[in-house]
Design a protein around this motif. Structure first.
Motif, PDB file in Angstrom:
ATOM      1  N   LYS A  23      25.206  37.154  37.131  1.00 31.52           N
ATOM      2  CA  LYS A  23      25.543  38.016  38.263  1.00 31.52           C
ATOM      3  C   LYS A  23      25.556  39.460  37.776  1.00 31.52           C
ATOM      4  O   LYS A  23      25.801  39.725  36.594  1.00 31.52           O
ATOM      5  N   VAL A  24      25.279  40.391  38.682  1.00 28.55           N
ATOM      6  CA  VAL A  24      25.252  41.804  38.305  1.00 28.55           C
ATOM      7  C   VAL A  24      26.110  42.615  39.264  1.00 28.55           C
ATOM      8  O   VAL A  24      26.338  42.214  40.414  1.00 28.55           O
ATOM      9  N   SER A  25      26.564  43.761  38.781  1.00 31.55           N
ATOM     10  CA  SER A  25      27.326  44.684  39.612  1.00 31.55           C
ATOM     11  C   SER A  25      26.999  46.112  39.198  1.00 31.55           C
ATOM     12  O   SER A  25      26.536  46.359  38.072  1.00 31.55           O
ATOM     13  N   ILE A  26      27.236  47.050  40.096  1.00 24.86           N
ATOM     14  CA  ILE A  26      26.971  48.468  39.850  1.00 24.86           C
ATOM     15  C   ILE A  26      28.307  49.203  39.873  1.00 24.86           C
ATOM     16  O   ILE A  26      29.112  49.016  40.793  1.00 24.86           O
ATOM     17  N   SER A  27      28.553  50.038  38.874  1.00 22.11           N
ATOM     18  CA  SER A  27      29.844  50.723  38.793  1.00 22.11           C
ATOM     19  C   SER A  27      29.688  52.107  38.171  1.00 22.11           C
ATOM     20  O   SER A  27      28.610  52.473  37.683  1.00 22.11           O
ATOM     21  N   ASP A  28      30.796  52.854  38.170  1.00 23.97           N
ATOM     22  CA  ASP A  28      30.884  54.158  37.495  1.00 23.97           C
ATOM     23  C   ASP A  28      29.830  55.143  37.984  1.00 23.97           C
ATOM     24  O   ASP A  28      29.169  55.812  37.190  1.00 23.97           O
ATOM     25  N   LEU A  29      29.670  55.232  39.293  1.00 24.90           N
ATOM     26  CA  LEU A  29      28.688  56.138  39.879  1.00 24.90           C
ATOM     27  C   LEU A  29      29.156  57.581  39.747  1.00 24.90           C
ATOM     28  O   LEU A  29      30.329  57.896  39.965  1.00 24.90           O
ATOM     29  N   GLU A  30      28.212  58.459  39.394  1.00 26.30           N
ATOM     30  CA  GLU A  30      28.529  59.873  39.249  1.00 26.30           C
ATOM     31  C   GLU A  30      27.295  60.716  39.565  1.00 26.30           C
ATOM     32  O   GLU A  30      26.205  60.443  39.060  1.00 26.30           O
ATOM     33  N   GLY A  56      27.070  36.294  32.679  1.00 30.52           N
ATOM     34  CA  GLY A  56      26.329  35.049  32.807  1.00 30.52           C
ATOM     35  C   GLY A  56      25.473  34.762  31.599  1.00 30.52           C
ATOM     36  O   GLY A  56      25.587  35.397  30.555  1.00 30.52           O
ATOM     37  N   ASN A  57      24.571  33.801  31.739  1.00 28.98           N
ATOM     38  CA  ASN A  57      23.834  33.277  30.583  1.00 28.98           C
ATOM     39  C   ASN A  57      22.402  33.773  30.454  1.00 28.98           C
ATOM     40  O   ASN A  57      21.708  33.422  29.508  1.00 28.98           O
ATOM     41  N   MET A  58      21.929  34.592  31.401  1.00 33.34           N
ATOM     42  CA  MET A  58      20.537  35.037  31.353  1.00 33.34           C
ATOM     43  C   MET A  58      20.424  36.518  31.698  1.00 33.34           C
ATOM     44  O   MET A  58      21.359  37.121  32.231  1.00 33.34           O
ATOM     45  N   SER A  59      19.271  37.091  31.382  1.00 30.31           N
ATOM     46  CA  SER A  59      19.048  38.513  31.637  1.00 30.31           C
ATOM     47  C   SER A  59      19.001  38.809  33.132  1.00 30.31           C
ATOM     48  O   SER A  59      18.712  37.922  33.944  1.00 30.31           O
ATOM     49  N   ALA A  60      19.284  40.059  33.456  1.00 30.38           N
ATOM     50  CA  ALA A  60      19.129  40.541  34.836  1.00 30.38           C
ATOM     51  C   ALA A  60      17.911  41.443  34.887  1.00 30.38           C
ATOM     52  O   ALA A  60      17.659  42.215  33.954  1.00 30.38           O
ATOM     53  N   TYR A  61      17.169  41.357  35.979  1.00 30.94           N
ATOM     54  CA  TYR A  61      15.930  42.121  36.085  1.00 30.94           C
ATOM     55  C   TYR A  61      15.633  42.364  37.556  1.00 30.94           C
ATOM     56  O   TYR A  61      15.688  41.432  38.363  1.00 30.94           O
ATOM     57  N   THR A 104      17.707  44.884  43.851  1.00 28.62           N
ATOM     58  CA  THR A 104      17.112  43.649  44.363  1.00 28.62           C
ATOM     59  C   THR A 104      16.364  42.914  43.261  1.00 28.62           C
ATOM     60  O   THR A 104      15.928  43.514  42.274  1.00 28.62           O
ATOM     61  N   ALA A 105      16.207  41.607  43.440  1.00 27.18           N
ATOM     62  CA  ALA A 105      15.402  40.811  42.515  1.00 27.18           C
ATOM     63  C   ALA A 105      13.997  41.388  42.469  1.00 27.18           C
ATOM     64  O   ALA A 105      13.457  41.840  43.478  1.00 27.18           O
ATOM     65  N   GLU A 140      10.467  42.570  42.774  1.00 24.02           N
ATOM     66  CA  GLU A 140       9.396  42.357  43.744  1.00 24.02           C
ATOM     67  C   GLU A 140       9.824  41.415  44.869  1.00 24.02           C
ATOM     68  O   GLU A 140       9.026  40.635  45.387  1.00 24.02           O
ATOM     69  N   SER A 141      11.081  41.478  45.256  1.00 20.93           N
ATOM     70  CA  SER A 141      11.557  40.704  46.392  1.00 20.93           C
ATOM     71  C   SER A 141      12.621  41.517  47.114  1.00 20.93           C
ATOM     72  O   SER A 141      13.024  42.587  46.666  1.00 20.93           O
ATOM     73  N   LYS A 142      13.104  40.994  48.238  1.00 20.83           N
ATOM     74  CA  LYS A 142      14.131  41.690  49.008  1.00 20.83           C
ATOM     75  C   LYS A 142      15.515  41.074  48.817  1.00 20.83           C
ATOM     76  O   LYS A 142      16.466  41.462  49.495  1.00 20.83           O
ATOM     77  N   LYS A 143      15.640  40.137  47.901  1.00 23.75           N
ATOM     78  CA  LYS A 143      16.929  39.514  47.654  1.00 23.75           C
ATOM     79  C   LYS A 143      17.860  40.510  46.968  1.00 23.75           C
ATOM     80  O   LYS A 143      17.590  40.982  45.859  1.00 23.75           O
ATOM     81  N   ILE A 144      18.978  40.827  47.601  1.00 27.15           N
ATOM     82  CA  ILE A 144      19.917  41.801  47.058  1.00 27.15           C
ATOM     83  C   ILE A 144      20.790  41.145  46.002  1.00 27.15           C
ATOM     84  O   ILE A 144      21.466  40.156  46.264  1.00 27.15           O
ATOM     85  N   LEU A 145      20.794  41.731  44.802  1.00 22.61           N
ATOM     86  CA  LEU A 145      21.603  41.229  43.701  1.00 22.61           C
ATOM     87  C   LEU A 145      22.921  41.990  43.592  1.00 22.61           C
ATOM     88  O   LEU A 145      23.930  41.422  43.167  1.00 22.61           O
ATOM     89  N   ALA A 146      22.894  43.277  43.924  1.00 24.41           N
ATOM     90  CA  ALA A 146      24.108  44.102  43.859  1.00 24.41           C
ATOM     91  C   ALA A 146      23.866  45.371  44.661  1.00 24.41           C
ATOM     92  O   ALA A 146      22.729  45.818  44.824  1.00 24.41           O
TER      93      ALA A 146
END
Length: 284
Positions: free
Chosen positions: A182-189, A208-213, A269-270, A272-278
């Motif tokens: 799972k991924v999250s976005i934080s510390d925006l400036e 988690g157990n795998m890379s995010a891309y 998003t994942a 080349e897709s529209k699936k939102i990850l964070a």
């Protein structure tokens, strides 16, 4: 009836045109890896599930013949996204090179010529669940045939010639088991630089157990709710075992607007897709 050789020739011509098209429109959004006169499609290999065979297309866009040696190289990604070469195993970083084979290992490409590389996964039965990653490395070399031809047409002399040798690499990833990442976005400036340039800095965190891309889109929302797309990044990764990456993205400010009110919205998003990850929002 068109024979097999002619079919293959037509296929490579179409692939080559496709690669050139993407290079011309943008090196950022292109699905190819490119350096020098070498184009590689796709720019990333992922083996998971029943997928155990992939094919790469190498294309020479130059007017001279080119020789490329292909091998594996191991990288570790740091917190700014830079890749550092490693020579021995590190904790949490599993190599894929011993479980993947490819053919051929050396490619000679004539001007504007393409060739297919077959990449296949093997010996995965005893692997533990998780992600295994190495990078396929394409290293340019002098065409020995061309050098020999030059030597026959000139008198023998002693000289020293320095010539840059480049290489380009693409990730080769093997995944086994259930992906718990799972991924999250934080510390925006928002950072304002000289010459009225604006940069949005933030962290992309991974668990988690795998890379995010995936791909980023950054939107600016005015106080009266008008929405402008001000930045886009494609092919952004956080590779295991790292768990976060700091990014700085230059923003394109719409005319007659200033980033002193409103909000920024970041969507990841994942690939080349529209699936939102964070997604995340920064109020100004």
């Amino acid at each position: 009836m068109i024979n097999k050789d002619r079919k293959d020739s037509l296929y490579y011509i179409q692939v080559f045109k496709y690669l050139l098209f993407f290079v011309f429109i943008s090196t950022v959004i292109s699905p190819t890896a490119a350096q020098g006169n070498l184009l590689i499609y796709p720019k990333r290999l992922v083996f998971e599930g029943r997928n155990n065979i992939e094919k790469l297309i190498l294309s020479n866009t130059g007017k001279d013949s080119a020789v490329y040696n292909i091998s594996f190289i191991e990288y570790r990604m740091n917190e700014t996204g830079d890749l550092k070469i490693i020579s021995k195993a590190e904790a949490g970083l599993n190599s894929a090179s011993s479980h993947v084979r490819f053919f051929p290992r050396k490619v000679i490409l004539g001007p504007y010529e393409s060739q297919k590389i077959k990449v296949q996964v093997r010996n995965t039965q005893s692997l533990e669940d998780g992600e295994y990653r190495s990078h396929l490395y394409f290293r340019a070399e002098e065409d020995e045939g061309a050098l020999r031809k030059k030597s026959l047409t000139k008198k023998t002399t002693m000289s020293v010639k320095l010539k840059a040798v480049f290489g380009v690499s693409i990730p080769c990833i093997l995944r086994k088991g259930i992906n718990t990442t799972k991924v999250s976005i934080s510390d925006l400036e928002l950072i304002q630089l000289p010459k009225l340039e604006n940069v949005l800095q933030f962290n992309l965190k991974r668990t988690g157990n795998m890379s995010a891309y995936g791909d980023f889109i950054i939107k600016y929302i005015t106080p009266n709710n008008k929405v402008y797309e001000v930045a886009k990044m494609q092919g952004v990764g956080v590779y295991t075992p790292g768990n976060f990456r700091t990014l700085k993205v230059k923003l394109q400010k719409p005319d007659k607007l200033s980033f002193n009110k409103g909000a920024f919205k970041i969507i990841f998003t994942a690939n080349e897709s529209k699936k939102i990850l964070a997604e995340a929002r920064l109020m100004l």
